[in-house]
Design a protein around this motif. Structure first.
Motif, PDB file in Angstrom:
ATOM      1  N   TYR A   1       0.498   9.493  -6.847  1.00 41.07           N
ATOM      2  CA  TYR A   1       1.212   9.772  -5.601  1.00 41.07           C
ATOM      3  C   TYR A   1       1.324   8.479  -4.801  1.00 41.07           C
ATOM      4  O   TYR A   1       0.657   7.476  -5.079  1.00 41.07           O
ATOM      5  N   ASN A   2       2.178   8.505  -3.770  1.00 37.53           N
ATOM      6  CA  ASN A   2       2.323   7.403  -2.831  1.00 37.53           C
ATOM      7  C   ASN A   2       2.051   7.909  -1.416  1.00 37.53           C
ATOM      8  O   ASN A   2       2.411   9.038  -1.078  1.00 37.53           O
ATOM      9  N   TYR A   3       1.421   7.048  -0.599  1.00 39.99           N
ATOM     10  CA  TYR A   3       1.139   7.439   0.782  1.00 39.99           C
ATOM     11  C   TYR A   3       2.430   7.494   1.584  1.00 39.99           C
ATOM     12  O   TYR A   3       3.347   6.688   1.389  1.00 39.99           O
ATOM     13  N   MET A   4       2.484   8.416   2.542  1.00 41.06           N
ATOM     14  CA  MET A   4       3.633   8.548   3.430  1.00 41.06           C
ATOM     15  C   MET A   4       3.532   7.588   4.621  1.00 41.06           C
ATOM     16  O   MET A   4       4.548   7.184   5.180  1.00 41.06           O
ATOM     17  N   SER A   5       2.328   7.247   5.001  1.00 38.86           N
ATOM     18  CA  SER A   5       2.126   6.323   6.124  1.00 38.86           C
ATOM     19  C   SER A   5       0.770   5.651   5.980  1.00 38.86           C
ATOM     20  O   SER A   5      -0.143   6.190   5.346  1.00 38.86           O
ATOM     21  N   VAL A   6       0.656   4.470   6.568  1.00 42.92           N
ATOM     22  CA  VAL A   6      -0.609   3.724   6.553  1.00 42.92           C
ATOM     23  C   VAL A   6      -0.816   3.089   7.926  1.00 42.92           C
ATOM     24  O   VAL A   6       0.144   2.826   8.660  1.00 42.92           O
ATOM     25  N   PRO A   7      -2.074   2.798   8.311  1.00 39.91           N
ATOM     26  CA  PRO A   7      -2.334   2.143   9.601  1.00 39.91           C
ATOM     27  C   PRO A   7      -2.095   0.636   9.488  1.00 39.91           C
ATOM     28  O   PRO A   7      -2.288   0.035   8.427  1.00 39.91           O
ATOM     29  N   THR A   8      -1.673   0.039  10.596  1.00 37.20           N
ATOM     30  CA  THR A   8      -1.496  -1.418  10.633  1.00 37.20           C
ATOM     31  C   THR A   8      -2.513  -2.110  11.526  1.00 37.20           C
ATOM     32  O   THR A   8      -2.899  -3.248  11.269  1.00 37.20           O
ATOM     33  N   ASP A   9      -2.931  -1.463  12.586  1.00 32.55           N
ATOM     34  CA  ASP A   9      -3.943  -2.033  13.478  1.00 32.55           C
ATOM     35  C   ASP A   9      -4.603  -0.918  14.272  1.00 32.55           C
ATOM     36  O   ASP A   9      -4.037   0.176  14.425  1.00 32.55           O
ATOM     37  N   MET A  10      -5.788  -1.206  14.800  1.00 34.31           N
ATOM     38  CA  MET A  10      -6.552  -0.190  15.525  1.00 34.31           C
ATOM     39  C   MET A  10      -7.533  -0.855  16.471  1.00 34.31           C
ATOM     40  O   MET A  10      -8.097  -1.914  16.161  1.00 34.31           O
ATOM     41  N   VAL A  11      -7.729  -0.237  17.618  1.00 32.04           N
ATOM     42  CA  VAL A  11      -8.756  -0.665  18.582  1.00 32.04           C
ATOM     43  C   VAL A  11      -9.674   0.523  18.834  1.00 32.04           C
ATOM     44  O   VAL A  11      -9.221   1.598  19.258  1.00 32.04           O
ATOM     45  N   MET A  12     -10.960   0.340  18.572  1.00 34.24           N
ATOM     46  CA  MET A  12     -11.966   1.383  18.821  1.00 34.24           C
ATOM     47  C   MET A  12     -12.846   0.919  19.978  1.00 34.24           C
ATOM     48  O   MET A  12     -13.418  -0.176  19.930  1.00 34.24           O
TER      49      MET A  12
ATOM     50  N   THR B   1       0.829  -1.207   0.000  1.00 35.35           N
ATOM     51  CA  THR B   1       0.000   0.000   0.000  1.00 35.35           C
ATOM     52  C   THR B   1       0.859   1.250   0.000  1.00 35.35           C
ATOM     53  O   THR B   1       0.535   2.249  -0.657  1.00 35.35           O
ATOM     54  N   LEU B   2       1.989   1.210   0.720  1.00 32.60           N
ATOM     55  CA  LEU B   2       2.876   2.375   0.779  1.00 32.60           C
ATOM     56  C   LEU B   2       3.544   2.664  -0.571  1.00 32.60           C
ATOM     57  O   LEU B   2       3.685   3.834  -0.971  1.00 32.60           O
ATOM     58  N   TYR B   3       3.931   1.619  -1.294  1.00 37.69           N
ATOM     59  CA  TYR B   3       4.720   1.829  -2.504  1.00 37.69           C
ATOM     60  C   TYR B   3       3.917   1.673  -3.790  1.00 37.69           C
ATOM     61  O   TYR B   3       4.446   1.920  -4.873  1.00 37.69           O
TER      62      TYR B   3
END
Length: 541
Positions: A284-295, A249-251
């Motif tokens: 464009y390419n993203y600079m950062s992406v999420p890997t995990d999350m707790v809501m 996803t980043l690249y």
């Protein structure tokens, strides 16, 4: 001589025991209120008619005989002077016919407790018996029509002409001094939740599974306080129905549909010598992406009834989010946000009530009390505003329409609920979240009156954002892109509900629910939901 005198006095002062009359399947309906009802079958094996004229017990201030009579507006409950029991026949007390009301119960009822009663007949004979406190009848016949009874309520003398429209659900808390014209046919008196039938009182499955907030009609003047925890664990990026790796996803280059750049030249090797420049999307390419999350959401709500058909509810949520981000230089950093969410007010109206089914409609209003400007540390960027989905609030007013249905039969109960969150206008940051639509259906099995298991299927759909926050760069993080926020998900959940029937915590309900999605389609890249955990506890006072 003294012995004969004492014997004579004993015979004179002692009641005569009624012979040829037998009581079976007797029980007092368990309730946490101050009124209840008594049912039983009474067999007259003699060749003469018997008449039950009075019932006495120290359990309540008043013990009275009642019956149900038809009227223009439905069945009416009225006090009567006697229960006739024809010779060689059986009279069965039931919610739709003769029954005994207890008004002003002196101490809380306890399940399985035996309560002494005296049944007095017109011929001066009596029956002394002990009647247990139960949630449901000793056998199913008590919940059915009196097929073996020969009673004729029209021929039974009444104490007065006061009539009250009541159904089976209303009897345990019917007030004898209520207005004669007051219609109680849709009233629920348990004070705990909506009950679909008299046998559904004080059962663990009387409330929906932990992930559902169903409407509740209570006894007027009582409040129900409810706490709920809803947790969602997310990991693994997904676009559509397919997963994506973090590095991929980043690249992998993405395009911005709102920006297009010219390409081509006026001088080419084209046979015509010239071409018109073409417009291509900006990559464009993203600079950062999420890997995990707790809501996590902790909700406290209070609800009460304002009439026999209307209820109101007030709810305050507290939101806590945690996320891990990875940047294009492989740095990992945590991100978090917390705060009060959007407070809501809602009301529900019971459209239909039958012995085993209820149908509600409702409407609520969500207020923009939650923050939309929370900030935290971002990889490679320092302290920045957190993405849309990390903000505790929405920043807009929202309408909360709802319809719900529930029913029960013996040990099985079921229900369905459909609700929506409809956003009104844009917030101060020039965007609004997309509308959300949810539908859920469940079935429960009552193992014991204190415990039930449930299975629930839920589906929800949420739309992309409208507008955009100018301070959130969509090229830095896909969570900042308003066009990558929508999706749909289907979940399967199992749960268990409990009801405490003894001790200081009598009447407290609590339950748990755990589930996983079995289908997701996301306008990604987004984090996919992997686990759902719901917990609730409620109490009525």
């Amino acid at each position: 001589m003294k012995l004969k005198t004492l014997t004579l006095l004993f015979l004179i002062t002692s009641p005569l025991l009624s012979k040829g009359v037998k009581i079976e399947n007797a029980y007092i309906k368990y309730t946490s209120g101050t009124n209840s009802v008594v049912y039983f079958s009474i067999h007259n094996t003699t060749n003469t008619e018997k008449k039950l004229i009075q019932t006495k017990s120290n359990i309540a201030d008043r013990v009275e005989l009642f019956t149900m009579l038809p009227s223009d507006s439905g069945m009416k409950m009225i006090p009567i002077a006697e229960f006739p029991i024809p010779k060689n026949s059986t009279l069965q007390l039931s919610p739709k016919g003769y029954h005994i009301m207890l008004f002003g119960i002196k101490s809380p009822l306890k399940l399985k407790e035996l309560i002494p009663f005296r049944l007095i007949f017109s011929d001066g004979t009596e029956i002394h018996t002990e009647i247990p406190v139960e949630v449901s009848p000793p056998n199913n016949k008590l919940g059915q029509k009196q097929e073996t009874s020969t009673q004729n309520p029209k021929d039974t003398p009444t104490k007065n002409n006061t009539t009250t429209d009541l159904e089976e659900d209303d009897m345990p808390h019917f007030h004898p001094n209520g207005s004669p014209s007051e219609d109680h046919s849709e009233h629920d008196h348990t004070g705990n939740e909506v009950h679909e039938g008299h046998e559904h009182h004080n059962r663990a499955d009387a409330l929906a599974p932990a992930g559902i907030m169903n409407p509740h009609i209570h006894e007027k003047g009582k409040w129900m306080v409810d706490y709920r925890y809803m947790g969602m664990k997310m990991w693994g990026l997904q676009s559509g129905t397919r997963g994506q790796s973090d590095l991929g996803t980043l690249y992998f280059p993405y395009t911005d549909p709102t920006v297009s750049m010219p390409s081509g030249s006026l001088i080419t090797s084209s046979p015509l010598g010239t071409t018109i420049p073409t417009i291509s999307p900006n990559k464009y390419n993203y600079m950062s992406v999420p890997t995990d999350m707790v809501m996590e959401m902790n909700m406290v709500s209070a609800m009460t009834s304002i009439s026999d058909k209307w209820m109101i509810m007030f709810m305050v949520p507290a939101i806590k989010n945690k996320m891990t981000m990875v940047s294009s230089n492989f740095d990992r950093a945590p991100m978090s946000s917390a705060g009060i969410g959007d407070v809501s007010f809602s009301t529900a109206y019971r459209l239909i009530k039958t012995e085993h089914q209820n149908f509600f409609t409702g409407m609520g209003l969500s207020l923009p009390t939650g923050s939309i400007d929370e900030r935290d540390n971002m990889p490679m960027m320092g302290v920045q505003k957190v993405p849309y989905n990390m903000q505790p609030g929405s920043g807009t007013y929202s309408l909360l329409p709802q319809v719900s249905y529930n029913g029960n039969y013996k040990r099985i109960s079921w229900g369905a609920q459909s609700q929506a969150t409809l956003r009104i206008g844009k917030n101060d940051n020039n965007y609004r979240f997309g509308n959300r639509y949810e539908i859920s259906g469940w079935a429960s099995f009552l193992v014991h009156e204190t415990m039930s298991f449930s299975l629930r299927v839920a589906k929800q759909r949420w739309l992309n954002l409208q507008g955009a926050d100018a301070t959130l760069d969509p090229k830095m993080d896909p969570q900042n892109d308003p066009y990558r926020q929508g999706g749909m998900r289907s979940d399967l959940l199992i749960g268990v509900n409990f009801l405490i029937t003894k001790g200081y915590l009598q009447g407290v309900r609590f339950g748990f629910e755990y589930g996983k999605p079995f289908h997701q389609n996301l306008n990604g890249p987004q984090l996919g939901t992997r686990e759902l955990i719901n917990v609730f506890a409620s109490f009525t006072f």
